[in-house]
Enzyme design. Structure first.
Site, PDB file in Angstrom:
ATOM      1  N   GLN A 134       0.816  -1.211   0.000  1.00 36.41           N
ATOM      2  CA  GLN A 134       0.000   0.000   0.000  1.00 36.41           C
ATOM      3  C   GLN A 134       0.852   1.264   0.000  1.00 36.41           C
ATOM      4  O   GLN A 134       0.500   2.268   0.608  1.00 36.41           O
ATOM      5  CB  GLN A 134      -0.989  -0.022   1.159  1.00 36.41           C
ATOM      6  CG  GLN A 134      -2.054  -1.092   0.936  1.00 36.41           C
ATOM      7  CD  GLN A 134      -3.167  -1.054   1.954  1.00 36.41           C
ATOM      8  OE1 GLN A 134      -2.935  -0.877   3.121  1.00 36.41           O
ATOM      9  NE2 GLN A 134      -4.388  -1.213   1.499  1.00 36.41           N
ATOM     10  N   MET A 182      -2.288   0.559  10.305  1.00 37.13           N
ATOM     11  CA  MET A 182      -1.603   1.498   9.426  1.00 37.13           C
ATOM     12  C   MET A 182      -2.549   2.162   8.428  1.00 37.13           C
ATOM     13  O   MET A 182      -2.157   2.537   7.322  1.00 37.13           O
ATOM     14  CB  MET A 182      -0.421   0.815   8.732  1.00 37.13           C
ATOM     15  CG  MET A 182       0.552   0.210   9.739  1.00 37.13           C
ATOM     16  SD  MET A 182       2.000  -0.544   9.013  1.00 37.13           S
ATOM     17  CE  MET A 182       2.994   0.912   8.731  1.00 37.13           C
ATOM     18  N   ASN A 215      -1.467   7.060   7.036  1.00 34.73           N
ATOM     19  CA  ASN A 215      -2.334   6.146   6.317  1.00 34.73           C
ATOM     20  C   ASN A 215      -1.592   5.469   5.171  1.00 34.73           C
ATOM     21  O   ASN A 215      -0.942   6.123   4.374  1.00 34.73           O
ATOM     22  CB  ASN A 215      -3.523   6.953   5.776  1.00 34.73           C
ATOM     23  CG  ASN A 215      -4.518   6.106   5.022  1.00 34.73           C
ATOM     24  OD1 ASN A 215      -4.476   4.889   5.067  1.00 34.73           O
ATOM     25  ND2 ASN A 215      -5.414   6.758   4.327  1.00 34.73           N
ATOM     26  N   CYS A 216      -1.704   4.153   5.107  1.00 40.84           N
ATOM     27  CA  CYS A 216      -1.117   3.394   3.997  1.00 40.84           C
ATOM     28  C   CYS A 216      -2.202   2.807   3.101  1.00 40.84           C
ATOM     29  O   CYS A 216      -2.021   1.728   2.541  1.00 40.84           O
ATOM     30  CB  CYS A 216      -0.225   2.279   4.532  1.00 40.84           C
ATOM     31  SG  CYS A 216       1.223   2.857   5.401  1.00 40.84           S
ATOM     32  N   ALA A 217      -3.354   3.486   2.990  1.00 42.10           N
ATOM     33  CA  ALA A 217      -4.390   3.009   2.061  1.00 42.10           C
ATOM     34  C   ALA A 217      -3.840   3.101   0.642  1.00 42.10           C
ATOM     35  O   ALA A 217      -2.760   3.637   0.402  1.00 42.10           O
ATOM     36  CB  ALA A 217      -5.659   3.827   2.205  1.00 42.10           C
TER      37      ALA A 217
END
Length: 428
Positions: free
Chosen positions: A112, A209, A241-243
């Site tokens: 991500q 995360m 955020n690791c979206a």
């Protein structure tokens, strides 16, 4: 609240013996900046690269992108709760380095994190390819877990941005923009004929995360909250955020949120911008309902007539998006939703994971499944090894000649659901 934003335009960056800005060139003391970041005991070593517009350079995998900002005067300092004490911000004078960004790069989660190409086809899908990018390359201490690793890199990015922008504190900005936010009761008296519009700012807060921070507080711990739009410009919202890279809101997106900036520029002209309602995106249905109920209640308490709602991420958060829309519409508050979609490579699949009949004004910023063939670059900052497991990457997507095939989802910020990029949304 009055915030003066002084924009110092940066046309190039170079390493030098000391850090300063002259003739729109940012000179950086690599040694001084390195010592500053090594104050963090979780960092074993750090180096820096510079990537410029038009260069044959690919940066991957990218964690966050931060706008260099520095508060010259007024209460508090930028990024409160992180590199400065928790203090109210959003007033006074803030300097911003325009045309420059800090890009944190390195392996943490892999699937991500994203890509920036400084030239070629991918460069058309985000504005970062047109900026001078300073890239800290963080080597963590041995055995550091992925969660403290992510936090270490996050803070290093903020500290780098602060350090670089501090060089502008005694410089006359190239451009100054002043933002005024009227107290709600005063705005009601001044703009009686204008529609009362709020911005519902959905923040990813799903753990693992997928978190963001407000004044240093994990957004999972908040109920919907009314804030001044000027606070956002001073960096109160920090991305952890690791979206998916295409639709995660990096810290730079928050500082330059185009919905907030457009509404502030139109405040008192054709809308009465009553404020920003921050709400979170939880993983559990009960928490999603709680957030939507409180968002609706707060909007009614301040007399909102229309609302713009933006999403962060996709899939699960679309339930939050539709719950907010449904409750506001049932309270006779007209809504416009801004999102993106995953509609399949042919564009024929359902673009959103959830819908409601009340969502009759929805704007999309593009399809994350669109395929891109990207040529090899002369230089890679970071490592290509993660390309096939990034969101938007796939087995066989990396070719022997260094070229890659990925979905648009892999390109940092390409489908930003704030309308920041080429595939964008404009208020009319």
């Amino acid at each position: 609240m009055k915030l003066e934003v002084g924009k110092v335009k940066i046309k190039d960056a170079q390493f030098a013996e000391k850090t300063y800005i002259e003739n729109n060139v940012l000179y950086i003391s690599k040694q001084e900046l390195r010592q500053y970041l090594l104050e963090d005991n979780n960092i074993k070593d750090v180096d820096f690269e510079i990537a410029r517009p038009g260069e044959s350079v690919r940066i991957v995998p990218i964690k966050d992108i931060v706008q260099p900002i520095y508060k010259v005067s007024g209460p508090g300092q930028v990024f409160p709760g992180w590199i400065s004490d928790v203090d109210s911000v959003g007033e006074g004078v803030t300097h911003l380095l325009e045309g420059c960004a800090v890009v944190t790069c390195g392996k943490m989660v892999n699937f991500q994190e994203g890509i920036i190409d400084m030239s070629g086809p991918a460069a058309e899908y985000n504005s970062f390819s047109k900026m001078v990018n300073v890239v800290p390359l963080i080597t963590p201490i041995d055995g550091l877990g992925k969660h403290p690793h992510e936090e270490t890199v996050r803070v290093a990015g903020l500290k780098t941005a602060y350090y670089l922008a501090k060089a502008s504190k005694d410089i006359q900005p190239d451009e100054v923009e002043v933002f005024n936010y009227d107290p709600i009761n005063e705005g009601a008296k001044l703009y009686t004929e204008l529609p009362r519009v709020a911005y519902v700012y959905m923040i990813q807060s799903q753990g693992l995360m997928h978190d963001n921070y407000i004044y240093g507080l994990d957004a999972k711990g908040i109920l919907p909250t009314l804030i001044s739009p000027t606070e956002v410009i001073d960096g109160i919202i920090v991305s952890g955020n690791c979206a998916a890279p295409c639709h995660k809101n990096a810290t730079i997106h928050h500082i330059n949120n185009p919905v907030i900036l457009d509404l502030m520029r139109r405040h008192g002209k054709d809308v009465n911008f009553v404020g920003v309602i921050i709400t979170n995106e939880h993983a559990m249905l009960a928490n999603k309902k709680r957030g939507a109920f409180f968002t609706n209640k707060l909007a009614k308490l301040i007399g909102v007539e229309g609302a713009i709602i933006t999403e962060e991420g996709g899939g699960n958060p679309e339930t939050d998006l539709m719950l907010n829309c449904k409750l506001l519409e049932k309270s006779n508050i007209k809504t416009v939703l801004i999102t993106d979609e995953y509609a399949g490579r042919d564009g024929r699949s359902q673009g959103l994971a959830d819908v409601t009949v009340e969502a009759d004004a929805v704007v999309t910023n593009g399809n994350g499944n669109m395929l891109l063939d990207l040529p090899a670059m002369d230089k890679v900052i970071g490592s290509l090894e993660s390309v096939e497991i990034l969101t938007g990457g796939f087995s066989g997507g990396m070719h022997e000649d260094g070229s890659i095939t990925v979905e648009l989802a892999a390109i940092m910020g390409s489908l930003c659901e704030l309308g920041y990029e080429k595939l964008t949304t404009k208020l009319k």
